[in-house]
Design a protein around this motif. Structure first.
Motif, PDB file in Angstrom:
ATOM      1  N   GLY A  51      32.226  43.677  36.412  1.00  0.00           N
ATOM      2  CA  GLY A  51      32.539  42.776  37.338  1.00  0.00           C
ATOM      3  C   GLY A  51      32.909  41.296  37.145  1.00  0.00           C
ATOM      4  O   GLY A  51      32.893  41.079  35.909  1.00  0.00           O
ATOM      5  N   THR A  52      33.224  40.761  37.950  1.00  0.00           N
ATOM      6  CA  THR A  52      33.540  39.197  37.642  1.00  0.00           C
ATOM      7  C   THR A  52      31.994  38.555  37.493  1.00  0.00           C
ATOM      8  O   THR A  52      31.061  38.889  38.168  1.00  0.00           O
ATOM      9  CB  THR A  52      34.258  38.509  38.966  1.00  0.00           C
ATOM     10  OG1 THR A  52      33.664  38.552  39.965  1.00  0.00           O
ATOM     11  CG2 THR A  52      35.622  39.040  39.039  1.00  0.00           C
ATOM     12  N   PRO A  54      28.408  40.620  43.203  1.00  0.00           N
ATOM     13  CA  PRO A  54      27.273  41.477  43.631  1.00  0.00           C
ATOM     14  C   PRO A  54      26.731  42.644  42.904  1.00  0.00           C
ATOM     15  O   PRO A  54      25.682  43.148  42.799  1.00  0.00           O
ATOM     16  CB  PRO A  54      27.817  41.704  45.063  1.00  0.00           C
ATOM     17  CG  PRO A  54      28.667  40.586  45.565  1.00  0.00           C
ATOM     18  CD  PRO A  54      29.485  40.247  43.917  1.00  0.00           C
ATOM     19  N   ASP A  55      28.029  43.511  42.229  1.00  0.00           N
ATOM     20  CA  ASP A  55      27.660  44.777  41.685  1.00  0.00           C
ATOM     21  C   ASP A  55      26.880  44.321  40.391  1.00  0.00           C
ATOM     22  O   ASP A  55      25.931  45.190  40.077  1.00  0.00           O
ATOM     23  CB  ASP A  55      28.816  45.428  41.486  1.00  0.00           C
ATOM     24  CG  ASP A  55      29.702  46.260  42.605  1.00  0.00           C
ATOM     25  OD1 ASP A  55      28.764  46.245  43.624  1.00  0.00           O
ATOM     26  OD2 ASP A  55      30.430  47.067  42.327  1.00  0.00           O
ATOM     27  N   LEU A  56      27.120  43.383  39.569  1.00  0.00           N
ATOM     28  CA  LEU A  56      26.639  43.282  38.528  1.00  0.00           C
ATOM     29  C   LEU A  56      25.103  42.926  38.607  1.00  0.00           C
ATOM     30  O   LEU A  56      24.014  43.345  37.883  1.00  0.00           O
ATOM     31  CB  LEU A  56      27.054  41.937  37.767  1.00  0.00           C
ATOM     32  CG  LEU A  56      28.502  42.194  36.968  1.00  0.00           C
ATOM     33  CD1 LEU A  56      28.957  40.901  36.522  1.00  0.00           C
ATOM     34  CD2 LEU A  56      28.276  43.164  35.755  1.00  0.00           C
ATOM     35  N   LEU A  57      24.830  42.001  39.758  1.00  0.00           N
ATOM     36  CA  LEU A  57      23.413  41.841  40.024  1.00  0.00           C
ATOM     37  C   LEU A  57      22.523  43.141  40.554  1.00  0.00           C
ATOM     38  O   LEU A  57      21.508  43.131  40.103  1.00  0.00           O
ATOM     39  CB  LEU A  57      23.500  40.557  41.065  1.00  0.00           C
ATOM     40  CG  LEU A  57      24.146  39.275  40.867  1.00  0.00           C
ATOM     41  CD1 LEU A  57      24.281  38.435  42.004  1.00  0.00           C
ATOM     42  CD2 LEU A  57      23.417  38.712  39.498  1.00  0.00           C
ATOM     43  N   ALA A  58      23.266  43.597  41.314  1.00  0.00           N
ATOM     44  CA  ALA A  58      22.489  44.976  41.883  1.00  0.00           C
ATOM     45  C   ALA A  58      22.507  45.972  40.670  1.00  0.00           C
ATOM     46  O   ALA A  58      21.119  46.497  40.468  1.00  0.00           O
ATOM     47  CB  ALA A  58      23.317  45.528  43.040  1.00  0.00           C
ATOM     48  N   GLU A 108      26.767  45.508  30.151  1.00  0.00           N
ATOM     49  CA  GLU A 108      27.785  44.815  31.132  1.00  0.00           C
ATOM     50  C   GLU A 108      28.942  44.258  30.493  1.00  0.00           C
ATOM     51  O   GLU A 108      29.124  43.687  29.294  1.00  0.00           O
ATOM     52  CB  GLU A 108      27.032  43.612  31.792  1.00  0.00           C
ATOM     53  CG  GLU A 108      25.689  44.005  32.678  1.00  0.00           C
ATOM     54  CD  GLU A 108      25.144  42.669  33.499  1.00  0.00           C
ATOM     55  OE1 GLU A 108      25.840  41.497  33.014  1.00  0.00           O
ATOM     56  OE2 GLU A 108      24.227  42.782  34.096  1.00  0.00           O
ATOM     57  N   LEU A 109      29.995  44.135  31.267  1.00  0.00           N
ATOM     58  CA  LEU A 109      31.209  43.387  30.963  1.00  0.00           C
ATOM     59  C   LEU A 109      31.911  42.817  32.089  1.00  0.00           C
ATOM     60  O   LEU A 109      32.088  43.342  33.057  1.00  0.00           O
ATOM     61  CB  LEU A 109      32.195  44.666  30.609  1.00  0.00           C
ATOM     62  CG  LEU A 109      33.700  44.052  30.127  1.00  0.00           C
ATOM     63  CD1 LEU A 109      33.490  43.113  28.773  1.00  0.00           C
ATOM     64  CD2 LEU A 109      34.616  45.317  29.784  1.00  0.00           C
ATOM     65  N   SER A 149      32.722  44.684  42.924  1.00  0.00           N
ATOM     66  CA  SER A 149      32.929  44.257  41.598  1.00  0.00           C
ATOM     67  C   SER A 149      33.399  42.735  41.492  1.00  0.00           C
ATOM     68  O   SER A 149      33.750  42.180  40.437  1.00  0.00           O
ATOM     69  CB  SER A 149      33.468  45.370  40.957  1.00  0.00           C
ATOM     70  OG  SER A 149      34.871  45.447  41.225  1.00  0.00           O
ATOM     71  N   GLY A 150      33.975  42.348  42.425  1.00  0.00           N
ATOM     72  CA  GLY A 150      34.990  41.054  42.523  1.00  0.00           C
ATOM     73  C   GLY A 150      36.184  41.131  42.337  1.00  0.00           C
ATOM     74  O   GLY A 150      36.757  40.004  42.022  1.00  0.00           O
TER      75      GLY A 150
END
Length: 498
Positions: free
Chosen positions: A254-255, A259-263, A277-278, A441-442
């Motif tokens: 995600g950027t 939200p997806d990265l945090l969740a 992560e990327l 994912s932004g």
């Protein structure tokens, strides 16, 4: 997972080599071109070795018959036991297809459980078939008096063909009698019967889910999982983590700060996965966009947008593993899209719409997952589309999928799935509202910035301008772009009327 080409009654190994070279990304471990003895076929195969990595090279021969296949047969061990180990010359799961065919049973193909496409040739006939939902692709074209088969459209590019056709999901072509349908998606149920309650259903659903995940993790190499932080991928990852004796590798993109990265971080911490992560930027999206459009084999705006985060997730996962689980199929089985809320008080229409959308997956989400992951030599598996799980999920009343709280009038998508798995994850994650992969994912806002620079329009970029860009990018990469566009996957709204 692999890619293949088959030429039937076309004696041209050089043509087979040119075609397989265009899709060699599907199988970077090995490429073979073979002219079958006593069979009027030239077979080409590129291999990503997952099961039987040491001796699973294709084509595979049995007496005078020859096979090339793509995908995985998850019940291959059971089939080998039934068919007799002495018949087999390799450890490859694909070899079971040959020996099942040679039993001469009328519906032999229905015994295959998995995701697959294959071509099987004998001295007298050729047979091509595809799995029930069309997870794995298969195309056919007529060249003179012969037939050509391939795993991707781009294999036919530059051959000057008038047309190419897809073998339908759950379909089979036999040169002796043409096309037939060997699998039909069961019609979805609408409402609970009198005296029926939800609890026994969600408890059984949980068991069916666990069995599906275990089955779809069969491999001789390590299997990881995409993890967006949404319900579907989180459920798959949590069940997968419980089924192995080492930390599951999970992958999220995600950027920065999306939200997806945090969740996903929260889910990974909860299930104890080995998490990676990327992050990507607008410049990254602009850089990979031409490759995404080329490999996707479509210029459809929605399909391209959803493919962008999948590309980066694939890039990340392929650094560590060859096989990854994904959450595709849950929205179609359990009513997970925003538009499904409008069907909440018409469960019969919702059930019919879910059945329709399952049948359309091969041309949209499944095309995205297959082409984007295979472009980088990664095998993606979709446990929600396990055949036993589909059968059971379609028997669940639609009124339990999109559930109405009569006190508040609020509707909850995928209620029965959430209920079946609520002990797997923290409550705030189980009952988190769905966001599309490209939104969570932004990608949406960041892609607008990338497109703005490419097109020269201030964001947000007009969808027509965006579509014209994708169309141009596709045409620049193909010698016969119309052939590709005529068969391209598209989000087509043919929804069941409410």
């Amino acid at each position: 997972m692999c890619g293949f080409v088959c030429l039937w009654k076309i004696d041209d190994p050089a043509l087979a080599r040119r075609m397989i070279d265009k899709i060699a990304h599907r199988g970077p471990d090995d490429v073979q071109v073979s002219q079958a003895p006593n069979v009027p076929a030239v077979m080409a195969h590129c291999r990503l070795s997952i099961i039987g990595p040491d001796d699973g090279r294709q084509p595979i021969y049995s007496a005078e018959d020859v096979l090339v296949a793509n995908g995985e047969i998850y019940n291959y061990a059971d089939l080998r036991a039934i068919l007799g180990e002495s018949a087999f010359t390799t450890r490859s799961d694909s070899e079971t297809i040959l020996h099942l065919f040679r039993t001469d049973q009328l519906r032999w193909i229905s015994k295959l459980d998995g995701m697959f496409a294959f071509v099987l040739a004998t001295p007298e006939r050729i047979i091509a078939a595809r799995d029930p939902l069309g997870i794995k692709p298969l195309f056919m074209a007529r060249i003179g008096e012969g037939l050509a088969f391939a795993s991707e459209l781009k294999a036919f590019d530059g051959l000057g063909l008038d047309s190419v056709e897809a073998i339908d999901p759950g379909g089979m072509f036999d040169s002796l009698d043409g096309f037939r349908e060997w699998y039909r998606i069961p019609q979805g149920a609408a409402e609970l019967e009198a005296g029926e309650t939800a609890e026994p259903i969600w408890r059984e659903l949980r068991l069916v889910l666990e069995a599906a995940v275990r089955k779809w993790m069969v491999a001789d190499v390590e299997v990881g999982s995409f993890l967006s932080g949404g319900l579907d991928s989180s459920v798959i990852a949590a069940l997968a983590a419980q089924s192995i004796d080492r930390p599951l590798k999970t992958f999220s993109v995600g950027t920065p700060g999306s939200p997806d990265l945090l969740a996903a971080r929260r889910v990974a911490a909860h299930i104890g996965s080995d998490h990676y992560e990327l992050s990507f930027t607008a410049d990254d999206l602009a850089r990979v966009l031409p490759d995404v459009v080329y490999h996707l084999e479509s210029a459809d705006v929605d399909l391209v947008r959803s493919a962008m985060p999948t590309w980066f997730a694939t890039t990340l996962a392929r650094r560590h593993i060859k096989v990854v689980l994904t959450g595709e199929g849950a929205d179609e089985l359990f009513a997970g899209y925003t538009y499904h809320h409008a069907y909440a008080r018409k469960p019969r229409a919702l059930a019919d719409e879910l059945t329709r959308s399952l049948g359309a997956m091969h041309n949209i989400n499944l095309q995205r997952v297959d082409r984007v992951t295979m472009a980088q030599g990664l095998e993606a598996r979709t446990p929600f589309l396990d055949r036993d799980l589909i059968d059971f999920a379609q028997s669940i009343p639609a009124s339990l999928k999109m559930k109405i709280d009569e006190a508040t009038g609020e509707t909850t998508e995928k209620w029965i799935l959430r209920k079946a798995c609520e002990d797997l994850l923290p409550p705030e994650l189980v009952w988190r509202r769905k966001a599309q992969f490209d939104e969570g994912s932004g990608t949406v806002d960041t892609l607008d910035l990338a497109l703005s620079g490419l097109i020269g329009e201030a964001p947000p970029v007009d969808r027509k301008s965006e579509g014209r860009l994708y169309d141009r990018l596709l045409r620049e990469r193909y010698a016969d772009p119309e052939l590709i566009l005529e068969n391209a996957g598209m989000w087509v709204a043919e929804r069941v009327a409410i």
